[in-house]
Design an enzyme around this catalytic site. Structure first.
Site, mmCIF file in Angstrom:
data_model
loop_
_atom_site.group_PDB
_atom_site.id
_atom_site.type_symbol
_atom_site.label_atom_id
_atom_site.label_comp_id
_atom_site.label_asym_id
_atom_site.label_seq_id
_atom_site.Cartn_x
_atom_site.Cartn_y
_atom_site.Cartn_z
ATOM 1 N N GLU A 105 3.043 -3.755 11.710
ATOM 2 C CA GLU A 105 4.318 -3.197 11.282
ATOM 3 C C GLU A 105 4.100 -2.100 10.243
ATOM 4 O O GLU A 105 3.199 -2.184 9.406
ATOM 5 C CB GLU A 105 5.216 -4.306 10.730
ATOM 6 C CG GLU A 105 5.541 -5.351 11.790
ATOM 7 C CD GLU A 105 6.535 -6.418 11.323
ATOM 8 O OE1 GLU A 105 6.959 -6.377 10.149
ATOM 9 O OE2 GLU A 105 6.881 -7.280 12.142
ATOM 10 N N CYS A 118 4.633 2.982 4.272
ATOM 11 C CA CYS A 118 3.752 1.844 4.013
ATOM 12 C C CYS A 118 3.018 1.511 5.304
ATOM 13 O O CYS A 118 3.651 1.142 6.302
ATOM 14 C CB CYS A 118 4.574 0.653 3.526
ATOM 15 S SG CYS A 118 3.610 -0.837 3.180
ATOM 16 N N CYS A 125 -3.970 -10.825 8.036
ATOM 17 C CA CYS A 125 -4.717 -10.787 6.780
ATOM 18 C C CYS A 125 -5.442 -12.118 6.604
ATOM 19 O O CYS A 125 -4.894 -13.175 6.907
ATOM 20 C CB CYS A 125 -3.783 -10.536 5.600
ATOM 21 S SG CYS A 125 -4.657 -10.286 4.026
ATOM 22 N N CYS A 129 -3.085 -15.198 0.452
ATOM 23 C CA CYS A 129 -2.237 -15.198 -0.741
ATOM 24 C C CYS A 129 -1.007 -16.065 -0.443
ATOM 25 O O CYS A 129 -0.332 -15.890 0.567
ATOM 26 C CB CYS A 129 -1.815 -13.777 -1.106
ATOM 27 S SG CYS A 129 -3.202 -12.729 -1.609
ATOM 28 N N CYS A 132 2.740 -14.664 0.422
ATOM 29 C CA CYS A 132 2.850 -13.538 1.340
ATOM 30 C C CYS A 132 3.043 -14.018 2.768
ATOM 31 O O CYS A 132 2.234 -14.797 3.290
ATOM 32 C CB CYS A 132 1.593 -12.668 1.249
ATOM 33 S SG CYS A 132 1.636 -11.219 2.336
ATOM 34 N N GLY A 173 -2.715 -6.627 5.838
ATOM 35 C CA GLY A 173 -4.159 -6.573 5.671
ATOM 36 C C GLY A 173 -4.615 -6.168 4.288
ATOM 37 O O GLY A 173 -3.852 -5.686 3.453
ATOM 38 N N GLU A 174 -5.892 -6.383 4.023
ATOM 39 C CA GLU A 174 -6.569 -5.969 2.793
ATOM 40 C C GLU A 174 -7.383 -4.715 3.115
ATOM 41 O O GLU A 174 -8.407 -4.794 3.818
ATOM 42 C CB GLU A 174 -7.480 -7.091 2.289
ATOM 43 C CG GLU A 174 -8.519 -6.681 1.253
ATOM 44 C CD GLU A 174 -7.955 -5.986 0.025
ATOM 45 O OE1 GLU A 174 -8.331 -4.812 -0.229
ATOM 46 O OE2 GLU A 174 -7.127 -6.591 -0.681
ATOM 47 N N SER A 205 -3.689 -0.349 -2.119
ATOM 48 C CA SER A 205 -3.421 -1.601 -2.811
ATOM 49 C C SER A 205 -4.457 -2.637 -2.400
ATOM 50 O O SER A 205 -4.704 -2.836 -1.208
ATOM 51 C CB SER A 205 -2.013 -2.106 -2.463
ATOM 52 O OG SER A 205 -1.783 -3.370 -3.053
ATOM 53 N N SER A 227 -3.063 -6.054 -6.753
ATOM 54 C CA SER A 227 -2.185 -7.224 -6.656
ATOM 55 C C SER A 227 -2.682 -8.277 -7.644
ATOM 56 O O SER A 227 -3.575 -9.065 -7.335
ATOM 57 C CB SER A 227 -2.201 -7.773 -5.224
ATOM 58 O OG SER A 227 -1.670 -6.839 -4.324
ATOM 59 N N LEU A 228 -2.076 -8.302 -8.806
ATOM 60 C CA LEU A 228 -2.535 -9.193 -9.876
ATOM 61 C C LEU A 228 -1.795 -10.529 -9.847
ATOM 62 O O LEU A 228 -2.387 -11.577 -9.652
ATOM 63 C CB LEU A 228 -2.346 -8.506 -11.225
ATOM 64 C CG LEU A 228 -2.946 -9.214 -12.438
ATOM 65 C CD1 LEU A 228 -4.444 -9.405 -12.285
ATOM 66 C CD2 LEU A 228 -2.618 -8.440 -13.714
ATOM 67 N N HIS A 229 -0.507 -10.518 -10.137
ATOM 68 C CA HIS A 229 0.411 -11.650 -9.940
ATOM 69 C C HIS A 229 0.214 -12.841 -10.878
ATOM 70 O O HIS A 229 0.981 -13.809 -10.797
ATOM 71 C CB HIS A 229 0.362 -12.143 -8.494
ATOM 72 C CG HIS A 229 0.512 -11.053 -7.489
ATOM 73 N ND1 HIS A 229 1.582 -10.171 -7.500
ATOM 74 C CD2 HIS A 229 -0.283 -10.663 -6.460
ATOM 75 C CE1 HIS A 229 1.445 -9.302 -6.507
ATOM 76 N NE2 HIS A 229 0.330 -9.570 -5.870
ATOM 77 N N ASN A 304 10.331 -11.978 -2.130
ATOM 78 C CA ASN A 304 11.164 -11.984 -0.924
ATOM 79 C C ASN A 304 10.893 -13.262 -0.138
ATOM 80 O O ASN A 304 9.827 -13.394 0.472
ATOM 81 C CB ASN A 304 10.850 -10.768 -0.051
ATOM 82 C CG ASN A 304 11.161 -9.474 -0.765
ATOM 83 O OD1 ASN A 304 12.304 -9.214 -1.111
ATOM 84 N ND2 ASN A 304 10.137 -8.661 -1.006
ATOM 85 N N CYS A 347 8.683 -6.108 0.676
ATOM 86 C CA CYS A 347 7.316 -6.424 0.290
ATOM 87 C C CYS A 347 6.968 -7.872 0.621
ATOM 88 O O CYS A 347 7.694 -8.790 0.270
ATOM 89 C CB CYS A 347 7.138 -6.177 -1.207
ATOM 90 S SG CYS A 347 5.465 -6.460 -1.788
#
Length: 372
Positions: A105, A118, A125, A129, A132, A173-174, A205, A227-229, A304, A347
């Site tokens: 997507e 994006c 992935c 995480c 996600c 994906g990473e 990212s 991506s810390l979080h 989300n 996101c």
């Protein structure tokens, strides 16, 4: 006698080269391999990427002999649009078929003065995480250069020239786990004969693949988002499991190496806001301490929700209080506006259709249906 060019794209017919996936260096090598001069590479790049042409017969400043040669051995093929959706807020999402089993997507977000695309770098992935939706789908394979840049090519054809001003590698994906293909696609995004984007308008990212981040610094200095979080390892180990391999201290050191010593560049740290998990004043103060010596910006992302998740988004009050603590400490802080959530384009919501090579969907089903 030259042999036929080798396939460069999954699913290509033997002997067929997808020119969409060749950056300048590869295109020049290709032209030399079929007896053409290097300047032909620039002409091909312009026809393909700036004009969106996929028919060699239409490339009128190329000789008929060259065009016939291209038609016999090459193609210009992007992933096929199988679904297009437009949100009430103007966000566009395309579901693209990459092969018979898989889809990815791509999302376009229009804003005043800019249009951000994006793009995805992998089918699914593998990093798991926990917040996600994409990560819950499992992982099948890396996208080829043609499949990555093909998202930009397709979106530009659909939207019209000039609409895309920024590209973010923040889709499925990473990116750093598909290093070579991502770097080649970035090269195409920046090339003056293709999309001509500035380095500040292309952002990668990453969840924190430290060795690959150091490699990236050797070949480019595009904008970086991390991506810390979480402000400490114990929590980040749960939210972003790759942290167990590359903990926060190693990640921040790599970020400082990436931006160098001149202080002009900053890393954007992405921080998804999870109610009661990482959004307390104590978490905010810990984040301030953590980033005190890293030139940085913080992007707070309202979570989300998606089917099957146990997480909830932070309340507006908690999100505001968290932001105020960061700003009062001098951190540049923004709160991402949720866009496209009515078409599952916000996101963390991108899922596509993944032939799950990790068998994660099966494992998740087994856990969910296990007897208590």
């Amino acid at each position: 006698m030259n042999s036929a060019p080798a396939p460069v794209n999954p699913g290509e017919a033997p002997g067929t080269t997808n020119l969409l996936g060749l950056d300048r260096k590869a295109m020049e090598a290709f032209c030399a391999g079929i007896g053409e001069k290097p300047f032909r590479a620039s002409q091909l790049l312009q026809w393909i990427h700036q004009r969106g042409v996929d028919d060699f017969a239409s490339m009128t400043n190329l000789s008929k002999v060259f065009r016939a040669k291209l038609a016999d051995t090459c193609e210009i093929r992007a992933p096929e649009i199988v679904l297009a959706q437009k949100s009430a807020d103007g966000t566009c999402k395309w579901v693209l078929q990459t092969d018979a089993q898989n889809r990815v997507e791509t999302v376009f977000i229009p804003e005043e003065g800019r249009g951000t695309l994006c793009v995805s770098s992998q089918v699914g992935c593998a990093l798991e995480c926990s917040f996600c939706s994409t990560a819950k789908q499992g992982f099948n394979r890396n996208l080829s250069v043609a499949e990555i840049i093909g998202q930009v090519w397709t979106a530009q054809r659909e939207l019209g020239e000039g609409r895309i001003t920024n590209v973010v590698l923040m889709g499925m994906g990473e990116p750093l786990l598909n290093f070579n293909n991502v770097v080649s696609a970035i090269s195409l995004m920046l090339d003056d004969f293709t999309y001509g984007l500035s380095k500040r308008r292309v952002t990668l990212s990453t969840s924190g693949v430290v060795p690959a981040l150091d490699r990236l610094a050797e070949v480019t200095d595009i904008s970086l988002a991390v991506s810390l979080h979480a402000p400490h390892d114990e929590l980040r180990d749960v939210l972003v499991p790759i942290n167990r391999k590359y903990p926060i201290r190693e990640l921040l050191a790599a970020c400082k190496r990436y931006i160098g010593q001149d202080g002009r560049r900053k890393v954007t740290f992405e921080y998804v806001m999870l109610d009661g998990i990482n959004d307390t004043p104590a978490h905010a103060k810990a984040l301030v301490r953590l980033l005190s010596h890293v030139p940085s910006k913080v992007n707070l992302i309202p979570f989300n929700p998606f089917p099957g998740t146990d997480y909830c988004c932070s309340t507006p009050e908690n999100l505001k209080r968290f932001s105020e603590i960061l700003q009062q400490a001098g951190l540049i802080t923004t709160t991402r506006k949720t866009r496209g959530d009515d078409i599952d384009a916000a996101c963390g919501q991108l899922v596509g259709k993944v032939n799950d090579r990790t068998r994660r969907q099966i494992r998740l089903h087994q856990v969910a249906t296990a007897a208590p």
